[in-house]
Write an enzyme that holds these catalytic residues in place. Structure first.
Site, PDB file in Angstrom:
ATOM      1  N   ASN A   1       1.085  -0.935  -0.015  1.00  0.00           N
ATOM      2  CA  ASN A   1      -0.116   0.095   0.049  1.00  0.00           C
ATOM      3  C   ASN A   1       0.456   1.430  -0.031  1.00  0.00           C
ATOM      4  O   ASN A   1       0.646   2.086  -0.143  1.00  0.00           O
ATOM      5  CB  ASN A   1      -1.104   0.221   1.153  1.00  0.00           C
ATOM      6  CG  ASN A   1      -0.086  -0.183   2.615  1.00  0.00           C
ATOM      7  OD1 ASN A   1      -0.066  -1.519   2.646  1.00  0.00           O
ATOM      8  ND2 ASN A   1      -0.447   0.253   3.327  1.00  0.00           N
TER       9      ASN A   1
ATOM     10  N   SER B   1     -11.466  -5.072   0.462  1.00  0.00           N
ATOM     11  CA  SER B   1     -12.271  -4.319   1.288  1.00  0.00           C
ATOM     12  C   SER B   1     -12.847  -3.491  -0.135  1.00  0.00           C
ATOM     13  O   SER B   1     -12.242  -2.721  -1.144  1.00  0.00           O
ATOM     14  CB  SER B   1     -10.809  -3.802   1.688  1.00  0.00           C
ATOM     15  OG  SER B   1     -11.496  -2.170   2.257  1.00  0.00           O
ATOM     16  N   GLY B   2     -14.364  -3.036   0.560  1.00  0.00           N
ATOM     17  CA  GLY B   2     -14.912  -1.748  -1.032  1.00  0.00           C
ATOM     18  C   GLY B   2     -13.920  -0.546  -1.022  1.00  0.00           C
ATOM     19  O   GLY B   2     -14.581  -0.499  -2.254  1.00  0.00           O
ATOM     20  N   HIS B   3     -13.926  -0.184   0.374  1.00  0.00           N
ATOM     21  CA  HIS B   3     -13.165   1.412  -0.045  1.00  0.00           C
ATOM     22  C   HIS B   3     -12.318   1.519  -0.656  1.00  0.00           C
ATOM     23  O   HIS B   3     -11.761   2.372  -0.741  1.00  0.00           O
ATOM     24  CB  HIS B   3     -13.616   2.055   1.273  1.00  0.00           C
ATOM     25  CG  HIS B   3     -12.347   1.871   2.529  1.00  0.00           C
ATOM     26  ND1 HIS B   3     -11.253   2.569   2.195  1.00  0.00           N
ATOM     27  CD2 HIS B   3     -12.199   0.863   3.102  1.00  0.00           C
ATOM     28  CE1 HIS B   3     -10.667   2.616   3.727  1.00  0.00           C
ATOM     29  NE2 HIS B   3     -11.360   1.075   3.867  1.00  0.00           N
TER      30      HIS B   3
ATOM     31  N   THR C   1     -26.410 -10.776  10.176  1.00  0.00           N
ATOM     32  CA  THR C   1     -27.052  -9.841   9.163  1.00  0.00           C
ATOM     33  C   THR C   1     -26.489  -8.946   8.300  1.00  0.00           C
ATOM     34  O   THR C   1     -25.597  -8.442   8.465  1.00  0.00           O
ATOM     35  CB  THR C   1     -28.533  -9.201   9.851  1.00  0.00           C
ATOM     36  OG1 THR C   1     -28.859  -9.540  10.919  1.00  0.00           O
ATOM     37  CG2 THR C   1     -29.322  -8.669   8.542  1.00  0.00           C
TER      38      THR C   1
ATOM     39  N   CYS D   1       2.892   8.495  12.481  1.00  0.00           N
ATOM     40  CA  CYS D   1       3.402   9.535  14.280  1.00  0.00           C
ATOM     41  C   CYS D   1       2.970   9.301  14.946  1.00  0.00           C
ATOM     42  O   CYS D   1       1.883   9.324  15.264  1.00  0.00           O
ATOM     43  CB  CYS D   1       2.930  11.278  13.584  1.00  0.00           C
ATOM     44  SG  CYS D   1       3.347  12.462  14.761  1.00  0.00           S
TER      45      CYS D   1
HETATM   46  C1  LIG Z   1      -6.491  -0.933   3.350  1.00  0.00           C
HETATM   47  C2  LIG Z   1      -5.714  -1.586   3.654  1.00  0.00           C
HETATM   48  C3  LIG Z   1      -6.473  -2.610   4.931  1.00  0.00           C
HETATM   49  C4  LIG Z   1      -7.679  -2.453   5.439  1.00  0.00           C
HETATM   50  O1  LIG Z   1      -9.291  -2.214   4.989  1.00  0.00           O
HETATM   51  P1  LIG Z   1     -10.173  -2.296   5.423  1.00  0.00           P
HETATM   52  O2  LIG Z   1     -10.935  -2.423   4.891  1.00  0.00           O
HETATM   53  O3  LIG Z   1      -9.881  -0.190   6.226  1.00  0.00           O
HETATM   54  O4  LIG Z   1     -10.458  -2.932   6.858  1.00  0.00           O
HETATM   55  C5  LIG Z   1      -5.564  -4.168   4.253  1.00  0.00           C
HETATM   56  N1  LIG Z   1      -4.473  -4.220   3.554  1.00  0.00           N
HETATM   57  C6  LIG Z   1      -3.983  -3.045   2.631  1.00  0.00           C
HETATM   58  C7  LIG Z   1      -3.015  -3.291   1.771  1.00  0.00           C
HETATM   59  C8  LIG Z   1      -4.506  -2.067   2.540  1.00  0.00           C
HETATM   60  O5  LIG Z   1      -4.471  -1.173   2.120  1.00  0.00           O
END
Ligand SMILES: *Cc1c(COP(=O)(O)O)cnc(C)c1O
Length: 398
Positions: free
Chosen positions: A152, A200-202, A238, A326
């Site tokens: 990431n 992850s969706g977001h 649910t 930080c």
């Molecule tokens: C954002 C991220 C997560 C965490 O996902 P969430 O849906 O925010 O819990 C895990 N692993 C990586 C590599 C990510 O970038």
């Protein structure tokens, strides 16, 4: 000034087309999928369709399972904890030094609370995994190997298909945290030996709080969350129906536009990178430029503090991120850059720019104009720049 958002590896904007398909599931099709009436059954059909949309994006067989979860963190936790229960007395984990905290902090807790042995495989100065060390760490005691598909912070892509084969040779399960890779890297899980995959969706233009764990057919899974029989007993509670519908649509859109968006986003990223390196001396790209996500650029600016850069960028309407966490006043550089042996003078000034399909040419122009004077100003205040940088001294780092 138009705000410029270049922090898409932290989270993405929900696509309006995704919001639109979600809305009826708040108000009209609000039923509980487990209910024995029309309100329930109409939702059940929509959930099955979302599952197929996700299987298509992952290149999974239709009998490979998608277990919906509360996000990437829950999927990561489920994979590790399940493997320790299903793998008959195996009590070791092999992972890397550069995983997301969702893996690293879970491993640290397992070491402390359960005496699990965890091998943290190192990376080289470009962020590439030491595959020989990985191979040596695998043993008949390994329950699961967990290696992220893409990092990431730097975007570095790991050869997970090969790593999965090596894990299987040792009789271990293989899990990948693919939160940053899904939707950006083409995948055909049916042709791979990957057992478990988190997403992850977001990070994919769907909402926060929804994610999934892919489970290869035949892989046993112990639930992290126990209760009702939802998800065939693999994740109680649910279902987050609107979230699942949104994530299914996100998968469909990602698959449909992946090639063209990767090309467009890569061009934006490369223009920003090239422009910044030309305009700002004593700066370099971290991560493996040869095998990298198309949307991510992590640039280290020597002799400046990342926090200072971000603050001034933010004043100029630009959102980016520093790798460094930080913590309570002590400015520790990111664990990823430290694992890569990036010198402190550079790691402290590392900034991550992460693009998405929402970005346009003007975003790049705005950063190219705003950032060089910011670095110049901060370096003028830096005692280290006065001592070393201005005289041309550069830490020996390639
Ligand atoms: C954002 C991220 C997560 C965490 O996902 P969430 O849906 O925010 O819990 C895990 N692993 C990586 C590599 C990510 O970038």
């Amino acid at each position: 000034m138009r705000p410029v958002y270049l922090d898409n590896n932290a989270t993405t904007r929900v696509d309006p087309a995704i919001v639109e398909v979600m809305l009826p599931f708040f108000t009209e099709q609000f039923g509980n999928a487990s209910s024995m009436h029309a309100f329930g059954s109409s939702v059940g059909g929509a959930l099955r369709f979302a599952r197929q949309q996700m299987q298509a994006l992952l290149g999974a067989e239709f009998d490979h399972e998608i277990v919906w979860t509360g996000g990437g963190t829950e999927s990561d936790n489920t994979a590790l904890l399940s493997a320790l229960e299903t793998q008959g007395g195996r009590d070791e984990i092999v992972t890397t030094a550069v995983e997301h905290p969702a893996i690293l902090n879970t491993c640290a807790w397992l070491e402390k609370s359960r005496g699990i042995k965890v091998h943290y495989i190192p990376v080289d100065s470009r962020g590439r995994l030491d595959i020989e060390a990985y191979r040596r760490a695998l043993s008949p005691r390994t329950a699961i190997a967990s290696v992220m598909w893409a990092n990431n912070e730097t975007g570095t892509i790991f050869p997970v298909e090969v790593l999965a084969e090596l894990a299987h040779e040792a009789g271990a399960l293989f899990h990948t945290d693919a939160v940053q890779a899904v939707g950006k890297v083409p995948m055909t899980l049916r042709d791979s030996e990957i057992d478990l995959l988190s997403l992850s969706g977001h990070k994919l233009h769907a909402p926060k709080g929804i994610g999934a764990l892919y489970v290869r057919k035949g892989v046993r899974l112990r639930p992290l969350i126990r209760g009702g029989h939802q998800e065939r007993g693999r994740r109680a509670g649910t279902e987050n129906v609107p979230g699942i519908i949104g994530l299914g649509k996100a998968a469909e859109l990602a698959l449909l536009h992946m090639d063209e968006e990767n090309t467009r986003v890569r061009a934006l990223r490369d223009r920003l990178e090239k422009g910044l390196l030309q305009r700002i001396g004593n700066s370099f790209v971290t991560g493996d430029a040869g095998s990298r996500l198309p949307n991510t650029s992590n640039i280290a600016f020597e002799y400046v503090e990342g926090e200072g850069i971000l603050l001034l960028l933010s004043k100029a309407g630009i959102a980016a991120s520093s790798g460094s966490a930080c913590t309570s006043g002590s400015l520790e550089p990111s664990h990823v850059l430290r694992a890569m042996n990036v010198p402190y003078t550079a790691a402290h000034g590392a900034i991550r720019f992460s693009f998405s399909r929402d970005n346009v040419d003007e975003d790049v122009d705005q950063v190219l104009e705003a950032l060089p004077p910011i670095i110049e100003k901060l370096r003028a205040l830096s005692p280290f720049w006065a001592k070393d940088g201005a005289t041309g001294f550069s830490p020996s780092y390639v």
